[in-house]
Design a protein around this motif. Sequence first.
Motif, short mmCIF file in Angstrom:
data_model
loop_
_atom_site.label_atom_id
_atom_site.label_comp_id
_atom_site.label_asym_id
_atom_site.label_seq_id
_atom_site.Cartn_x
_atom_site.Cartn_y
_atom_site.Cartn_z
N GLN A 1 0.85 -1.19 0.00
CA GLN A 1 0.00 0.00 0.00
C GLN A 1 0.89 1.24 0.00
N GLN B 1 1.34 5.06 0.87
CA GLN B 1 0.76 6.07 1.73
C GLN B 1 1.56 7.35 1.58
N LEU C 1 -2.83 0.58 -4.24
CA LEU C 1 -2.70 -0.79 -3.77
C LEU C 1 -2.04 -1.63 -4.86
N LYS D 1 0.27 -4.53 3.39
CA LYS D 1 -1.12 -4.40 3.84
C LYS D 1 -1.25 -5.06 5.21
#
Length: 178
Positions: free
Chosen positions: A88, A90, A130, A165
């Motif tokens: 993921q 961020q 993702l 994740k």
Amino acid sequence: MSRIGKLPIKVPENVEVQIDKQIIHISGPHGELSRKVSDLLIVELINANIQVKKLNNTKAARQLYGLTRTLINNMVIGVSEKFERILQLQGVGYRAQVKEANLILNLGYSHPILIPVPHGIEIKIEKNVLISLLGYDKELVGQLAATIRAKRPPEPYKGKGIIYKGEIIKLKPGKSGK
């Protein structure tokens, strides 16, 4: 004595196993894998079960016993089900996309980062943040995930970066004023 090494590996019906001396070939619906087994161990196929045995009880044989059983088990699982690793992104402006056989990452640097995708790994990107890695070789999937994560590891103050994740980043407090 290794408790893991003693366990037999159950071979599903859709998986084919061939053992040639010290080389084991496993093929299934998702791919084909082979691995050379140490000369200190014997691998046998008995009634749709793979059994790993030690030739002698030396320290080196004991070290490789459970490891080899786990590696062969991962091969069987991989060719029958596949492995998945989800990363993921961020951070503001962090994006990922796939073009041809390359993964392109925009991670806040002045240039995009290009990562070639090895044969046998499928990449799916959802919502531009993702990254899902699918493959039948657990070692290859994990190594690619670690390579991608190393391009921008999560920093401890804002939590920006690439994380697995479900991974929890423990944030540090920033500067405290007087």
